[in-house]
Design a protein around this motif. Sequence first.
Motif, short mmCIF file in Angstrom:
data_model
loop_
_atom_site.label_atom_id
_atom_site.label_comp_id
_atom_site.label_asym_id
_atom_site.label_seq_id
_atom_site.Cartn_x
_atom_site.Cartn_y
_atom_site.Cartn_z
N LEU A 39 0.67 -1.27 -0.02
CA LEU A 39 0.08 -0.10 0.04
C LEU A 39 0.75 1.41 0.04
O LEU A 39 0.26 2.15 -0.59
CB LEU A 39 -0.99 -0.02 1.31
CG LEU A 39 -1.98 -1.15 1.15
CD1 LEU A 39 -2.72 -1.12 2.48
CD2 LEU A 39 -2.86 -0.95 -0.04
N VAL A 70 2.16 1.63 -3.39
CA VAL A 70 1.31 2.16 -4.41
C VAL A 70 1.09 3.82 -3.99
O VAL A 70 0.83 4.45 -5.02
CB VAL A 70 -0.06 1.37 -4.13
CG1 VAL A 70 -1.18 1.98 -5.17
CG2 VAL A 70 0.12 0.06 -4.86
N HIS A 71 0.96 4.15 -3.04
CA HIS A 71 0.76 5.44 -2.52
C HIS A 71 1.94 6.41 -3.12
O HIS A 71 1.38 7.49 -3.81
CB HIS A 71 0.46 5.66 -1.04
CG HIS A 71 0.13 6.91 -0.83
ND1 HIS A 71 -1.06 7.64 -0.53
CD2 HIS A 71 1.07 7.95 -0.32
CE1 HIS A 71 -1.11 8.60 -0.28
NE2 HIS A 71 0.03 9.20 -0.18
N TRP A 114 3.81 5.78 -5.31
CA TRP A 114 4.07 5.59 -6.83
C TRP A 114 3.32 6.71 -7.33
O TRP A 114 3.52 7.11 -8.54
CB TRP A 114 3.79 3.96 -7.30
CG TRP A 114 3.82 4.06 -8.88
CD1 TRP A 114 5.03 3.76 -9.65
CD2 TRP A 114 2.76 4.05 -9.74
NE1 TRP A 114 4.73 3.69 -11.12
CE2 TRP A 114 3.46 3.90 -11.01
CE3 TRP A 114 1.55 4.34 -9.57
CZ2 TRP A 114 2.83 3.76 -12.27
CZ3 TRP A 114 0.66 4.21 -10.83
CH2 TRP A 114 1.40 4.12 -12.17
N ILE A 122 -4.46 7.29 -6.04
CA ILE A 122 -4.19 6.02 -6.53
C ILE A 122 -4.59 5.01 -5.41
O ILE A 122 -4.60 3.68 -5.94
CB ILE A 122 -2.63 6.02 -6.81
CG1 ILE A 122 -2.23 4.70 -7.83
CG2 ILE A 122 -1.68 5.56 -5.59
CD1 ILE A 122 -2.60 4.82 -9.26
N ASN A 123 -4.59 5.44 -4.15
CA ASN A 123 -4.97 4.34 -3.38
C ASN A 123 -6.51 3.88 -3.57
O ASN A 123 -6.80 2.76 -3.50
CB ASN A 123 -5.04 4.90 -1.94
CG ASN A 123 -3.72 4.83 -1.28
OD1 ASN A 123 -3.11 5.79 -0.70
ND2 ASN A 123 -3.16 3.95 -1.15
N PHE A 126 -6.29 1.48 -6.72
CA PHE A 126 -6.08 0.35 -6.23
C PHE A 126 -7.01 -0.59 -5.84
O PHE A 126 -7.14 -1.70 -5.94
CB PHE A 126 -4.74 0.56 -5.61
CG PHE A 126 -4.08 -0.65 -4.98
CD1 PHE A 126 -3.36 -1.75 -5.99
CD2 PHE A 126 -4.04 -1.33 -3.66
CE1 PHE A 126 -2.80 -2.96 -5.93
CE2 PHE A 126 -3.40 -2.51 -3.58
CZ PHE A 126 -2.63 -3.07 -4.36
N LEU A 128 -9.29 -1.71 -8.39
CA LEU A 128 -8.50 -2.77 -9.13
C LEU A 128 -8.34 -4.19 -8.22
O LEU A 128 -9.04 -5.33 -8.84
CB LEU A 128 -6.91 -2.34 -9.31
CG LEU A 128 -6.26 -3.56 -10.25
CD1 LEU A 128 -6.74 -3.92 -11.28
CD2 LEU A 128 -4.94 -3.17 -10.14
N ILE A 129 -8.35 -4.13 -6.96
CA ILE A 129 -8.32 -5.33 -6.18
C ILE A 129 -9.76 -5.91 -6.11
O ILE A 129 -10.20 -7.11 -6.31
CB ILE A 129 -8.02 -5.01 -4.76
CG1 ILE A 129 -6.40 -4.53 -4.64
CG2 ILE A 129 -8.14 -6.12 -3.85
CD1 ILE A 129 -5.95 -3.96 -3.43
N THR A 176 -15.67 0.07 -3.82
CA THR A 176 -14.76 1.04 -3.24
C THR A 176 -15.36 2.51 -2.89
O THR A 176 -14.99 3.12 -1.72
CB THR A 176 -13.84 1.57 -4.45
OG1 THR A 176 -13.11 0.01 -4.79
CG2 THR A 176 -12.88 2.60 -3.84
N ALA A 194 -7.95 -4.04 0.10
CA ALA A 194 -8.69 -2.89 -0.39
C ALA A 194 -9.35 -1.69 0.59
O ALA A 194 -9.33 -0.60 0.62
CB ALA A 194 -9.94 -3.42 -1.21
N SER A 221 -6.68 0.20 1.91
CA SER A 221 -6.00 1.33 0.78
C SER A 221 -6.91 2.35 0.95
O SER A 221 -6.51 3.70 1.06
CB SER A 221 -6.00 0.48 -0.43
OG SER A 221 -5.53 1.39 -1.34
#
Length: 450
Positions: A18, A21-22, A24, A107-108, A111, A114-115, A333, A383, A386
């Motif tokens: 996580l 990802v954050h 990034w 992006i969190n 992500f 996506l999950i 989400t 998820a 995130s």
Amino acid sequence: MFEIIRNIGAFVLALGILVAVHEWGHFIVARKCGVKVLRFSIGFGKPLYKRITSTGMEFVIAAIPLGGYVRMLDGRVDDVAEQDMAASFNIQPVWKRFAIVAAGPGINFLFAILILMIVAMIGQDKAKPFVGEVTPSSYIAATGVEAGDQIIEIDGAETRTWQSVNIELMRFIGADNIPLTVEKPNGQVVSYDMKMPNWQFDPESDDMFSSIGFEPFRTKPSKIIALVSPSGPSDQAGLQENDEIVKLNGTFMAEWGQIVDYVAARPNETVEVEVLRDGQSEVFEVTLGERETPTGTAGLLGISSQVGAYPENYYFHDKSGPFDALVKGTQETWRLMTLTVEMLGKFINGDVAVKNLSGPISIAQGAGMSASYGIIVFLGFLALISVNLGIVNLLPLPMLDGGHLMYFTAEWITGKPVPEAVQEIGFRIGGVLLFMLMAVAIFNDINRIT
């Protein structure tokens, strides 16, 4: 010991993913905006691994896995060469700086989508929310809901699973009534307004469903052994899977619950266990173990029972194609995002006590437990965390992404940056508040395990 190692391993893996990802998100948007990145660090403290990339950026994995950062070239703290001036963060237009900072929380959320999309495409069997036992004189009993009813909506939100029921009920912590709709066994759809005066629910210690007055439908366990714990009391005595327990010390056992109660009252005693194996009666002497419970030491047989199959209409296989999975992941989400914001509001107004705030120890336990249930549950946990990470980072506190966005918004409106002195004071106040929140969360964690 194994549980502790599992929890730590799952925690480091989950948080590492996580954080990466954050950060990034910050990194990739900074690069797209022409800002030079000096360091990309996963974790804080002493570097355990360091590599210089082809662009001259340092990629670091550090010793303390409780966060990370992307350090960009900034003329306010760095000596910037003339040729690098255009790549400095501080001279970028406010919209670019806003986009770079907002990309982390953003992006969190992507992500999480996506999950949850992947989970929907993998598919899994899910129990429909059929009500099991109803406690007489409870909130739900007074409403008119009965055993066998299926909860299909709460305040207009569809509830296809127990997870969705749980999420929707959490929104009403502190409320005096809950609108819900059920489908009766005969197919009749009935809407109720469940009155909840003086509803006392502590997420830390209470079960939400029990506090309302019902239990989800569950199939009853049988007396047939499904699993024998390796090296446990039953394994050492010779009991096997598919043995059916008939008697304990000569007393006939009518159901699994009777077995549990009988064993619990006799820690460390030797018990004569009569079973049916391949139609033949056999007797074994089992020296019970012990386990700690909230009410004291209880006996341990070291087995689990076979559970009957769910009726076909009580569950469904939830699997989606790519497009439907994307829609479902986005909807779930968004629901987690709104729930997180609502729960933060309940912390502020006192509907949820501060003692329910969780820190890294509780997150580690949650990561370990979810990992033990399999990849689907672990992905769902990722998820959820995130989304929480994204929302928390958007809080308008200096030191967090939301604090920077607050300053950028003020600059956008006024046309000039917030004075450095004001920002510095804000960062100090934000740092103190974050330290206090973390201290409370860790204190709560320690209280939970002591």
